[in-house]
Design a protein around this motif. Structure first.
Motif, PDB file in Angstrom:
ATOM      1  N   ASP A 223       0.828  -1.209   0.000  1.00 26.63           N
ATOM      2  CA  ASP A 223       0.000   0.000   0.000  1.00 26.63           C
ATOM      3  C   ASP A 223       0.862   1.258   0.000  1.00 26.63           C
ATOM      4  O   ASP A 223       0.586   2.209  -0.742  1.00 26.63           O
ATOM      5  N   ALA A 224       1.892   1.267   0.835  1.00 28.89           N
ATOM      6  CA  ALA A 224       2.767   2.442   0.899  1.00 28.89           C
ATOM      7  C   ALA A 224       3.483   2.651  -0.428  1.00 28.89           C
ATOM      8  O   ALA A 224       3.627   3.782  -0.906  1.00 28.89           O
ATOM      9  N   PHE A 225       3.933   1.556  -1.029  1.00 23.58           N
ATOM     10  CA  PHE A 225       4.586   1.669  -2.333  1.00 23.58           C
ATOM     11  C   PHE A 225       3.624   2.187  -3.390  1.00 23.58           C
ATOM     12  O   PHE A 225       3.953   3.086  -4.174  1.00 23.58           O
ATOM     13  N   ASN A 226       2.424   1.639  -3.451  1.00 22.26           N
ATOM     14  CA  ASN A 226       1.459   2.059  -4.461  1.00 22.26           C
ATOM     15  C   ASN A 226       1.166   3.557  -4.366  1.00 22.26           C
ATOM     16  O   ASN A 226       1.066   4.248  -5.385  1.00 22.26           O
ATOM     17  N   ARG A 227       1.016   4.050  -3.131  1.00 23.83           N
ATOM     18  CA  ARG A 227       0.742   5.482  -2.948  1.00 23.83           C
ATOM     19  C   ARG A 227       1.933   6.319  -3.418  1.00 23.83           C
ATOM     20  O   ARG A 227       1.761   7.327  -4.119  1.00 23.83           O
ATOM     21  N   ALA A 228       3.133   5.906  -3.049  1.00 20.92           N
ATOM     22  CA  ALA A 228       4.325   6.666  -3.416  1.00 20.92           C
ATOM     23  C   ALA A 228       4.539   6.663  -4.923  1.00 20.92           C
ATOM     24  O   ALA A 228       4.879   7.698  -5.517  1.00 20.92           O
ATOM     25  N   PHE A 229       4.324   5.509  -5.551  1.00 21.25           N
ATOM     26  CA  PHE A 229       4.532   5.425  -6.995  1.00 21.25           C
ATOM     27  C   PHE A 229       3.504   6.276  -7.729  1.00 21.25           C
ATOM     28  O   PHE A 229       3.843   7.012  -8.671  1.00 21.25           O
ATOM     29  N   ALA A 230       2.242   6.193  -7.338  1.00 17.55           N
ATOM     30  CA  ALA A 230       1.194   6.959  -8.007  1.00 17.55           C
ATOM     31  C   ALA A 230       1.472   8.457  -7.905  1.00 17.55           C
ATOM     32  O   ALA A 230       1.350   9.200  -8.888  1.00 17.55           O
ATOM     33  N   ASP A 231       1.869   8.917  -6.735  1.00 18.15           N
ATOM     34  CA  ASP A 231       2.192  10.340  -6.557  1.00 18.15           C
ATOM     35  C   ASP A 231       3.358  10.749  -7.454  1.00 18.15           C
ATOM     36  O   ASP A 231       3.328  11.808  -8.090  1.00 18.15           O
ATOM     37  N   ALA A 232       4.384   9.905  -7.510  1.00 14.76           N
ATOM     38  CA  ALA A 232       5.579  10.238  -8.279  1.00 14.76           C
ATOM     39  C   ALA A 232       5.318  10.231  -9.773  1.00 14.76           C
ATOM     40  O   ALA A 232       5.827  11.088 -10.512  1.00 14.76           O
ATOM     41  N   VAL A 233       4.527   9.278 -10.244  1.00 15.88           N
ATOM     42  CA  VAL A 233       4.303   9.178 -11.686  1.00 15.88           C
ATOM     43  C   VAL A 233       3.407  10.321 -12.179  1.00 15.88           C
ATOM     44  O   VAL A 233       3.560  10.788 -13.321  1.00 15.88           O
ATOM     45  N   VAL A 234       2.511  10.810 -11.340  1.00 15.19           N
ATOM     46  CA  VAL A 234       1.722  11.990 -11.703  1.00 15.19           C
ATOM     47  C   VAL A 234       2.638  13.210 -11.823  1.00 15.19           C
ATOM     48  O   VAL A 234       2.514  14.010 -12.763  1.00 15.19           O
ATOM     49  N   LYS A 235       3.582  13.351 -10.906  1.00 19.21           N
ATOM     50  CA  LYS A 235       4.556  14.443 -11.000  1.00 19.21           C
ATOM     51  C   LYS A 235       5.417  14.296 -12.252  1.00 19.21           C
ATOM     52  O   LYS A 235       5.729  15.282 -12.934  1.00 19.21           O
ATOM     53  N   LEU A 236       5.804  13.072 -12.571  1.00 18.74           N
ATOM     54  CA  LEU A 236       6.597  12.822 -13.779  1.00 18.74           C
ATOM     55  C   LEU A 236       5.826  13.255 -15.025  1.00 18.74           C
ATOM     56  O   LEU A 236       6.413  13.764 -15.991  1.00 18.74           O
ATOM     57  N   GLY A 237       4.513  13.076 -15.002  1.00 20.95           N
ATOM     58  CA  GLY A 237       3.684  13.434 -16.134  1.00 20.95           C
ATOM     59  C   GLY A 237       3.585  14.921 -16.392  1.00 20.95           C
ATOM     60  O   GLY A 237       2.996  15.349 -17.388  1.00 20.95           O
ATOM     61  N   ARG A 238       4.165  15.742 -15.507  1.00 22.73           N
ATOM     62  CA  ARG A 238       4.175  17.202 -15.696  1.00 22.73           C
ATOM     63  C   ARG A 238       5.464  17.698 -16.334  1.00 22.73           C
ATOM     64  O   ARG A 238       5.593  18.892 -16.603  1.00 22.73           O
ATOM     65  N   VAL A 239       6.393  16.806 -16.570  1.00 20.69           N
ATOM     66  CA  VAL A 239       7.701  17.209 -17.098  1.00 20.69           C
ATOM     67  C   VAL A 239       7.603  17.505 -18.594  1.00 20.69           C
ATOM     68  O   VAL A 239       7.188  16.657 -19.385  1.00 20.69           O
ATOM     69  N   GLY A 240       7.979  18.703 -18.982  1.00 19.19           N
ATOM     70  CA  GLY A 240       8.044  19.051 -20.397  1.00 19.19           C
ATOM     71  C   GLY A 240       6.718  19.103 -21.103  1.00 19.19           C
ATOM     72  O   GLY A 240       6.650  18.902 -22.322  1.00 19.19           O
ATOM     73  N   VAL A 241       5.635  19.384 -20.372  1.00 23.69           N
ATOM     74  CA  VAL A 241       4.310  19.435 -20.997  1.00 23.69           C
ATOM     75  C   VAL A 241       4.233  20.634 -21.939  1.00 23.69           C
ATOM     76  O   VAL A 241       4.671  21.733 -21.621  1.00 23.69           O
ATOM     77  N   LYS A 242       3.652  20.421 -23.113  1.00 22.84           N
ATOM     78  CA  LYS A 242       3.454  21.484 -24.100  1.00 22.84           C
ATOM     79  C   LYS A 242       2.023  22.026 -24.000  1.00 22.84           C
ATOM     80  O   LYS A 242       1.070  21.268 -23.794  1.00 22.84           O
TER      81      LYS A 242
END
Length: 257
Positions: A223-242
């Motif tokens: 559960d802790a991993f799933n929460r951390a990964f989901a938060d991080a991948v959403v942040k990753l999805g903001r990198v270099g957005v056009k």
């Protein structure tokens, strides 16, 4: 590398080697590109000129994670597709197996991601494959009478990998996680605890005291991993957005309009 703008989906042409053909991207599953292209075609047929390839790719990645046993999470949408893609732009932008922890942290921080985000996102190596050339130095760089392999590598695992990757042999692909190769899960961190990280940069997360507590925490709690990964991948999805005049919505994901 243009970030989250779908530029990696563009096919190379004789006059333009695109991102997907850069050496650091050669382990990407090209059938995955075709799946995204097909999904975009279906979206265009139902709702033309509205959904970008970048957003289709983001949704497809989230769904692939969930279908493989990982977390399902809301993703942010509204990206535009980039209008350039060049293999030469990839060099030096992606983490390398030989990077030190300081180098890895610097790469992620340059993109607005923390050390904790980096350790969480590294669990993407729970699935997928890597070329032997990305880790063979861990098997053969240490010569007798010294330690024959990287001392942080589990000896049984090293012997298995030597059977897969002969010294100087063909650059074949090896599963990143031998224990649960089809599941997106926190087995990745338990592998690190056992000296079973495939890449040197994977195992580094456990051998370095700064990141070991995160590895131990997420190895112990799905559960802790799933929460951390989901938060991080959403942040990753903001990198270099056009947005605005920086991009457009492609009609086909593998070619520019």
């Amino acid at each position: 590398m243009q970030g989250c703008d779908g530029s990696v989906l563009i096919r190379s042409t004789p006059g333009n080697p695109a991102e997907r053909d850069a050496s650091d991207n050669l382990s990407l599953a090209f059938e995955g590109f075709d799946t995204v292209t097909s999904a975009k075609a279906a979206v265009e047929a139902a709702c033309p000129d509205v959904v970008s390839c970048a957003d289709v790719l983001t949704i497809a990645a989230r769904d692939a994670i969930a279908l493989s046993g990982g977390p399902f999470f809301p993703v942010e949408l509204g990206r535009l597709d980039g209008q350039s893609s060049s293999a030469s732009n990839v060099a030096g932008k992606l983490p390398q197996p030989s990077n030190t922890l300081n180098q890895l942290v610097a790469i992620f921080r340059a993109n607005g991601l923390s050390m904790s985000d980096m350790v969480a996102l590294s669990a993407a190596h729970s699935v997928g494959l890597a070329h032997c050339s990305k880790f063979s130095d861990r098997l053969y760089r240490y010569k007798p009478p010294a330690q024959p392999t990287d001392p942080t590598l589990n000896e049984k695992y090293a012997a298995f990998l030597r059977g897969k990757c002969s010294d100087g042999g063909p650059d074949i692909l090896v599963l990143m996680d031998q224990a649960t190769p089809a599941l997106f899960d926190n087995q990745y961190y338990r592998n690190l605890q056992d000296g079973g990280g495939l890449l040197a940069s994977d195992e580094l997360l456990y051998t370095d005291n700064r990141t070991r507590p995160l590895v131990n925490s997420w190895a112990a709690s799905t559960d802790a991993f799933n929460r951390a990964f989901a938060d991080a991948v959403v942040k990753l999805g903001r990198v270099g957005v056009k947005s605005g005049g920086q991009g457009n919505i492609r009609k086909q994901c593998d070619v520019f309009n």
